[in-house]
Design an enzyme around this catalytic site. Structure first.
Site, PDB file in Angstrom:
ATOM      1  N   ASP A  21       1.102  -0.920  -0.235  1.00 16.15           N
ATOM      2  CA  ASP A  21       0.378  -0.173   0.144  1.00 16.15           C
ATOM      3  C   ASP A  21       0.644   0.995   0.265  1.00 16.15           C
ATOM      4  OD1 ASP A  21      -2.067   1.119  -0.138  1.00 16.15           O
ATOM      5  OD2 ASP A  21      -2.857   1.293   2.116  1.00 16.15           O
ATOM      6  N   ASN A  23       1.138   3.257  -2.839  1.00 20.71           N
ATOM      7  CA  ASN A  23       1.802   3.761  -3.920  1.00 20.71           C
ATOM      8  C   ASN A  23       1.796   5.542  -4.324  1.00 20.71           C
ATOM      9  OD1 ASN A  23       3.379   1.358  -4.536  1.00 20.71           O
ATOM     10  ND2 ASN A  23       1.857   0.681  -5.794  1.00 20.71           N
ATOM     11  N   ARG A  25       0.324   7.646  -2.637  1.00 23.94           N
ATOM     12  CA  ARG A  25       1.342   8.859  -1.733  1.00 23.94           C
ATOM     13  C   ARG A  25       2.755   8.665  -1.777  1.00 23.94           C
ATOM     14  NH1 ARG A  25      -1.399   5.888   3.034  1.00 23.94           N
ATOM     15  NH2 ARG A  25      -1.762   4.998   1.640  1.00 23.94           N
ATOM     16  N   ARG A  34       0.262   8.923 -10.186  1.00 22.97           N
ATOM     17  CA  ARG A  34      -0.325   7.549  -9.869  1.00 22.97           C
ATOM     18  C   ARG A  34      -0.009   6.189 -10.731  1.00 22.97           C
ATOM     19  NH1 ARG A  34      -3.675   7.610  -5.611  1.00 22.97           N
ATOM     20  NH2 ARG A  34      -4.393   5.562  -5.646  1.00 22.97           N
ATOM     21  N   HIS A  38       2.668   3.793  -9.446  1.00 22.55           N
ATOM     22  CA  HIS A  38       2.697   1.778  -8.860  1.00 22.55           C
ATOM     23  C   HIS A  38       3.532   1.371  -9.863  1.00 22.55           C
ATOM     24  CE1 HIS A  38      -1.440   1.861  -7.655  1.00 22.55           C
ATOM     25  NE2 HIS A  38      -2.164   3.091  -8.380  1.00 22.55           N
ATOM     26  N   GLU A  68     -12.195  -4.725  -5.378  1.00 20.47           N
ATOM     27  CA  GLU A  68     -13.118  -3.297  -5.273  1.00 20.47           C
ATOM     28  C   GLU A  68     -11.866  -1.999  -5.793  1.00 20.47           C
ATOM     29  OE1 GLU A  68     -11.825  -5.330  -2.590  1.00 20.47           O
ATOM     30  OE2 GLU A  68     -14.705  -5.810  -1.799  1.00 20.47           O
ATOM     31  N   TRP A  70     -11.223  -2.117  -9.057  1.00 19.07           N
ATOM     32  CA  TRP A  70     -12.300  -2.068  -9.556  1.00 19.07           C
ATOM     33  C   TRP A  70     -12.607  -0.765 -10.671  1.00 19.07           C
ATOM     34  CZ3 TRP A  70     -10.439  -4.411 -13.952  1.00 19.07           C
ATOM     35  CH2 TRP A  70      -9.819  -5.980 -14.169  1.00 19.07           C
ATOM     36  N   LEU A 132      11.080 -21.237  -4.758  1.00 15.83           N
ATOM     37  CA  LEU A 132       9.446 -19.934  -3.992  1.00 15.83           C
ATOM     38  C   LEU A 132       8.613 -19.991  -5.065  1.00 15.83           C
ATOM     39  CD1 LEU A 132       8.769 -17.294  -2.127  1.00 15.83           C
ATOM     40  CD2 LEU A 132       9.910 -16.146  -4.211  1.00 15.83           C
ATOM     41  N   ARG A 195      -5.260  -2.805   7.981  1.00 11.23           N
ATOM     42  CA  ARG A 195      -6.418  -2.519   7.768  1.00 11.23           C
ATOM     43  C   ARG A 195      -5.970  -3.747   7.104  1.00 11.23           C
ATOM     44  NH1 ARG A 195      -8.041   2.860   6.806  1.00 11.23           N
ATOM     45  NH2 ARG A 195      -6.443   2.246   4.194  1.00 11.23           N
ATOM     46  N   GLU A 208       0.838 -13.924  12.086  1.00 10.33           N
ATOM     47  CA  GLU A 208       1.701 -11.873  12.968  1.00 10.33           C
ATOM     48  C   GLU A 208       1.148 -11.052  11.771  1.00 10.33           C
ATOM     49  OE1 GLU A 208       2.374 -12.129  16.356  1.00 10.33           O
ATOM     50  OE2 GLU A 208       1.999 -14.046  16.401  1.00 10.33           O
TER      51      GLU A 208
HETATM   52  C1  FPP Z   1      -2.128   0.421  -3.105  1.00  4.61           C
HETATM   53  O1  FPP Z   1      -1.520   1.527  -3.267  1.00  4.61           O
HETATM   54  C2  FPP Z   1      -1.372  -0.250  -4.875  1.00  4.61           C
HETATM   55  C3  FPP Z   1      -2.211  -1.140  -5.721  1.00  4.61           C
HETATM   56  C4  FPP Z   1      -3.184  -0.938  -5.506  1.00  4.61           C
HETATM   57  C5  FPP Z   1      -1.779  -1.618  -6.514  1.00  4.61           C
HETATM   58  C6  FPP Z   1      -0.373  -2.288  -6.024  1.00  4.61           C
HETATM   59  C7  FPP Z   1       0.385  -2.852  -8.103  1.00  4.61           C
HETATM   60  C8  FPP Z   1       1.483  -2.790  -7.908  1.00  4.61           C
HETATM   61  C9  FPP Z   1       2.775  -2.757  -7.160  1.00  4.61           C
HETATM   62  C10 FPP Z   1       2.312  -3.315  -9.325  1.00  4.61           C
HETATM   63  C11 FPP Z   1       2.524  -4.068  -9.620  1.00  4.61           C
HETATM   64  C12 FPP Z   1       3.124  -5.730  -9.140  1.00  4.61           C
HETATM   65  C13 FPP Z   1       3.632  -6.479  -9.271  1.00  4.61           C
HETATM   66  C14 FPP Z   1       3.015  -8.200  -8.571  1.00  4.61           C
HETATM   67  C15 FPP Z   1       3.813  -6.408 -10.824  1.00  4.61           C
HETATM   68  P1  FPP Z   1      -2.327   2.255  -3.418  1.00  4.61           P
HETATM   69  O2  FPP Z   1      -2.430   3.047  -5.181  1.00  4.61           O
HETATM   70  O3  FPP Z   1      -3.938   2.098  -2.949  1.00  4.61           O
HETATM   71  O4  FPP Z   1      -2.081   3.732  -2.743  1.00  4.61           O
HETATM   72  P2  FPP Z   1      -2.425   4.723  -1.853  1.00  4.61           P
HETATM   73  O5  FPP Z   1      -3.635   4.021  -0.960  1.00  4.61           O
HETATM   74  O6  FPP Z   1      -1.412   5.466  -1.660  1.00  4.61           O
HETATM   75  O7  FPP Z   1      -3.029   5.431  -2.794  1.00  4.61           O
END
Ligand code: FPP
Length: 249
Positions: A21, A23, A25, A34, A38, A68, A70, A132, A195, A208
């Protein structure tokens, strides 16, 4: 975080689950859009997989896209879909060379056809790898998974009329996307949010939980190792008392 810590290599969790979580911010903090956040997140995901591989973790589950999600703006959803497919396709060779198996969990029916195809190519090509296992949670919802498990059991019941009282937790686990995969001992969430966000609801009953304020793109190898170090200093009691646990040592 302490700089000097030593991991116990005999107590590495078999399965680590990660809610990646922050990306968005991270991007905002760096004056980027944004999708750039990512893209950095995808780099951090690759680093986490490499670290898991080095440490001998057997399973790592990455929450890449929830049901969610989507609801996000179409441009972000499309950007994330193409980032996911391109990241997986780019890493195909490395995954195979390093004996890594790729799996996905989630409701594939929502995914665009090209994404489904691209991913299933890599899943099929890596299916006999024994190192893995990387599990990408994609179009995933824990409640949806539980409900689809209930539907599977009810369908089986209609066909076989088995004794309902004989159903075990293991029978139910075997109806989930994660059938055959051990529950995660450790769940990591980045970005200072506390959360679960509908992630692996059944499977994390005794995991954990480790939370860090770092945004996902900043989550380094050192951070991952420290999360495991922290895990190694927890006492996992599974409902028993500390004395009972000490007596078993
Ligand atoms: C949450 O940050 C992140 C996501 C919804 C997407 C996660 C995707 C990746 C890390 C990229 C690709 C992954 C792989 C496995 C190749 P957010 O956008 O909710 O951040 P925010 O809460 O700060 O807005």
């Amino acid at each position: 975080m302490t700089n000097n810590f030593q991991l116990d290599l005999n107590n590495i969790p078999k399965h680590v689950a990660v809610i990646m979580d922050g990306n968005g911010r991270w991007a905002e903090k760096h004056g980027k859009n944004r999708l750039e956040g990512h893209a950095q997140g995808a780099k951090a995901a690759r680093l986490a997989v490499e670290t898991a591989h080095k440490l001998g973790i057997k399973y790592i589950t990455l929450y890449a896209f929830s049901m969610e999600n989507w609801q996000r703006p179409e441009s972000e959803v499309n950007g994330l879909m193409s980032l996911l497919t391109s990241s997986i396709a780019h890493q195909f060779k490395d995954l195979i060379e390093n004996n890594v198996r790729l799996l996905t969990i989630g409701d594939n029916s929502y995914l665009p056809e090209n994404v489904r195809k691209e991913i299933s190519n890599v899943v099929n090509a890596s299916s006999s790898n024994t190192g893995l296992t990387v599990i990408i949670a994609l179009s995933y919802s824990g409640r949806h998974e539980i409900l689809s498990g209930v539907k599977k059991l009810l369908t089986k019941f209609q066909d076989q009329k088995f004794d309902i009282n004989s159903l075990s937790e293991e029978d139910f686990s075997n109806c989930l996307y994660t059938a055959g995969i051990p529950d995660p001992e450790l769940l990591i969430r980045t970005s200072g949010e506390y959360r679960i966000s509908n992630f692996l609801l059944w499977q994390i009953s005794y995991s954990e939980l480790y939370f860090t304020n770092k945004f996902w793109p900043d989550f380094s190898e050192e951070d991952f190792r420290y999360a495991i170090y922290d895990y190694q200093h927890r006492q996992r009691r599974f409902g028993k008392t500390s004395n009972q646990i000490d007596e078993c040592k």
